[in-house]
Scaffold this motif. Structure first.
Motif, mmCIF file in Angstrom:
data_model
loop_
_atom_site.group_PDB
_atom_site.id
_atom_site.type_symbol
_atom_site.label_atom_id
_atom_site.label_comp_id
_atom_site.label_asym_id
_atom_site.label_seq_id
_atom_site.Cartn_x
_atom_site.Cartn_y
_atom_site.Cartn_z
ATOM 1 N N LEU A 20 0.830 -1.204 0.000
ATOM 2 C CA LEU A 20 0.000 0.000 0.000
ATOM 3 C C LEU A 20 0.867 1.257 0.000
ATOM 4 C CD1 LEU A 20 -2.777 -1.061 2.548
ATOM 5 C CD2 LEU A 20 -3.047 -0.744 0.073
ATOM 6 N N ALA A 21 1.968 1.241 0.747
ATOM 7 C CA ALA A 21 2.868 2.401 0.775
ATOM 8 C C ALA A 21 3.415 2.680 -0.620
ATOM 9 C CB ALA A 21 4.014 2.164 1.759
ATOM 10 N N ASP A 22 3.812 1.637 -1.336
ATOM 11 C CA ASP A 22 4.293 1.811 -2.711
ATOM 12 C C ASP A 22 3.246 2.511 -3.568
ATOM 13 O OD1 ASP A 22 6.751 0.665 -2.303
ATOM 14 O OD2 ASP A 22 6.196 -1.302 -3.090
ATOM 15 N N ARG A 23 1.997 2.072 -3.439
ATOM 16 C CA ARG A 23 0.926 2.619 -4.271
ATOM 17 C C ARG A 23 0.587 4.056 -3.878
ATOM 18 N NH1 ARG A 23 -3.740 -1.782 -3.961
ATOM 19 N NH2 ARG A 23 -4.714 -0.351 -5.454
ATOM 20 N N ILE A 24 0.669 4.355 -2.589
ATOM 21 C CA ILE A 24 0.412 5.726 -2.133
ATOM 22 C C ILE A 24 1.538 6.653 -2.561
ATOM 23 C CG2 ILE A 24 0.203 7.194 -0.079
ATOM 24 C CD1 ILE A 24 -1.163 4.751 1.305
ATOM 25 N N ILE A 25 2.782 6.227 -2.340
ATOM 26 C CA ILE A 25 3.945 7.057 -2.657
ATOM 27 C C ILE A 25 4.017 7.360 -4.148
ATOM 28 C CG2 ILE A 25 6.474 7.033 -2.772
ATOM 29 C CD1 ILE A 25 6.382 5.509 -0.053
ATOM 30 N N SER A 26 3.718 6.363 -4.979
ATOM 31 C CA SER A 26 3.798 6.553 -6.428
ATOM 32 C C SER A 26 2.643 7.381 -6.983
ATOM 33 C CB SER A 26 3.819 5.191 -7.133
ATOM 34 O OG SER A 26 2.571 4.533 -6.992
ATOM 35 N N GLY A 27 1.604 7.588 -6.154
ATOM 36 C CA GLY A 27 0.445 8.341 -6.626
ATOM 37 C C GLY A 27 -0.628 7.473 -7.251
ATOM 38 N N GLU A 28 -0.421 6.151 -7.236
ATOM 39 C CA GLU A 28 -1.439 5.248 -7.772
ATOM 40 C C GLU A 28 -2.732 5.374 -6.959
ATOM 41 O OE1 GLU A 28 -2.246 0.443 -8.253
ATOM 42 O OE2 GLU A 28 -0.176 1.166 -8.060
ATOM 43 N N ILE A 29 -2.577 5.552 -5.634
ATOM 44 C CA ILE A 29 -3.726 5.835 -4.771
ATOM 45 C C ILE A 29 -3.613 7.293 -4.360
ATOM 46 C CG2 ILE A 29 -4.983 5.232 -2.684
ATOM 47 C CD1 ILE A 29 -3.663 2.526 -2.714
ATOM 48 N N ASP A 30 -4.605 8.097 -4.697
ATOM 49 C CA ASP A 30 -4.538 9.536 -4.481
ATOM 50 C C ASP A 30 -4.812 9.931 -3.031
ATOM 51 O OD1 ASP A 30 -3.960 10.190 -7.141
ATOM 52 O OD2 ASP A 30 -6.090 10.104 -7.696
ATOM 53 N N ALA A 31 -4.341 11.114 -2.670
ATOM 54 C CA ALA A 31 -4.647 11.690 -1.366
ATOM 55 C C ALA A 31 -6.152 11.814 -1.216
ATOM 56 C CB ALA A 31 -3.990 13.060 -1.228
ATOM 57 N N GLY A 32 -6.659 11.433 -0.049
ATOM 58 C CA GLY A 32 -8.089 11.504 0.226
ATOM 59 C C GLY A 32 -8.843 10.228 -0.088
ATOM 60 N N ALA A 33 -8.212 9.315 -0.817
ATOM 61 C CA ALA A 33 -8.884 8.066 -1.171
ATOM 62 C C ALA A 33 -9.111 7.210 0.075
ATOM 63 C CB ALA A 33 -8.056 7.288 -2.195
ATOM 64 N N LYS A 34 -10.273 6.566 0.150
ATOM 65 C CA LYS A 34 -10.592 5.715 1.289
ATOM 66 C C LYS A 34 -10.025 4.322 1.067
ATOM 67 C CE LYS A 34 -14.354 4.277 4.323
ATOM 68 N NZ LYS A 34 -15.803 4.401 4.645
ATOM 69 N N LEU A 35 -9.377 3.780 2.106
ATOM 70 C CA LEU A 35 -8.857 2.420 2.052
ATOM 71 C C LEU A 35 -9.852 1.504 2.754
ATOM 72 C CD1 LEU A 35 -5.075 3.002 2.896
ATOM 73 C CD2 LEU A 35 -6.170 2.877 0.648
ATOM 74 N N ARG A 36 -10.453 0.598 2.004
ATOM 75 C CA ARG A 36 -11.495 -0.264 2.549
ATOM 76 C C ARG A 36 -10.880 -1.564 3.077
ATOM 77 N NH1 ARG A 36 -16.265 1.913 1.397
ATOM 78 N NH2 ARG A 36 -16.381 3.450 -0.308
ATOM 79 N N GLN A 37 -11.065 -1.769 4.367
ATOM 80 C CA GLN A 37 -10.448 -2.911 5.035
ATOM 81 C C GLN A 37 -10.867 -4.236 4.419
ATOM 82 O OE1 GLN A 37 -10.846 -4.685 9.475
ATOM 83 N NE2 GLN A 37 -10.271 -2.536 9.388
ATOM 84 N N ASP A 38 -12.173 -4.391 4.144
ATOM 85 C CA ASP A 38 -12.655 -5.660 3.596
ATOM 86 C C ASP A 38 -12.102 -5.918 2.201
ATOM 87 O OD1 ASP A 38 -14.081 -3.549 2.572
ATOM 88 O OD2 ASP A 38 -16.041 -4.538 2.676
ATOM 89 N N HIS A 39 -12.013 -4.861 1.398
ATOM 90 C CA HIS A 39 -11.491 -5.008 0.035
ATOM 91 C C HIS A 39 -10.019 -5.413 0.051
ATOM 92 C CE1 HIS A 39 -10.834 -4.227 -4.220
ATOM 93 N NE2 HIS A 39 -9.782 -3.487 -3.884
#
Length: 211
Positions: free
Chosen positions: A17-36
């Motif tokens: 998840l850190a890789d995806r956040i740092i690279s911008g694949e997951i944008d700021a403000g996006a919700k991370l769904r525990q079940d997903h």
């Protein structure tokens, strides 16, 4: 950042998840769904919750009661704060590492500089950049300090990816070379002065920073 196969599940999830956040694949403000994420990772909710706690300690996510976990945003003030913290802590680490510096360590650091020169994208460059800093600081023998610096590097990497997301050209890292030259010459004052200036440059301009 690479994911070791023998890492605990929570660590592997947090690094992915850190890789995806740092690279911008997951944008700021996006919700991370525990079940997903649990379903995607083929695991229960327990390691996912632990992964979220790890990401929160790095400043990459924010957990809010009844609102869940979201990717943290950042302001120019936060960018500057991270840069100043990194400068102070990396100088402390380098001063403690210097007495244990060997030719082999400096040769490894130089190899990381060359890897950065050959980087084909910002991800490869950032990996080489982070490797350089880890190599010259690791012999300080202060694990808590190194862990804090590593977390700050993750935050810094987000700023770099954001700034270079649409335009990329491998930079020639004169600062890294100057630090190496000073360390090889035993001039710790010059090495720490260059390191401090080098680390703080990302906090000097808000040009690429978006909330």
């Amino acid at each position: 950042m690479s994911v070791a196969k023998d890492d605990p599940i929570a660590v592997r999830i947090s690094r992915t998840l850190a890789d995806r956040i740092i690279s911008g694949e997951i944008d700021a403000g996006a919700k991370l769904r525990q079940d997903h994420i649990a379903e995607e990772s083929g695991t229960s909710h327990v390691p996912v919750r632990e992964a979220f706690r790890r990401l929160e300690s790095q400043g990459l996510v924010i957990s809010q009661p009844r609102k869940g976990v979201r990717v943290a945003g950042f302001s120019f003030e936060e960018v500057r704060e991270v840069a100043e913290m990194r400068a102070a802590l990396e100088v402390l680490a380098l001063r403690n590492a210097a007495p244990h510096m060997t030719t082999a360590i400096l040769d490894q650091a130089e190899a990381a500089v060359y890897a950065g020169d050959r980087a084909v994208d910002v991800s490869a460059w950032e990996e080489a950049n982070r490797a350089f800093h880890r190599i010259i600081l690791s012999s300080c023998n202060m694990p808590r300090l190194l862990k804090t610096i590593d977390d700050l590097h993750a935050a810094s990497a987000r700023f770099l990816f954001l700034g270079w997301r649409t335009e990329w050209e491998a930079p020639t890292d004169r600062d890294h070379r100057a630090i190496l030259a000073a360390l090889r010459g035993g001039n710790i004052e010059v090495a720490t002065t260059v390191l401090s200036r080098h680390v703080q440059w990302v906090g000097q301009s808000p040009r690429h920073i978006q909330n």
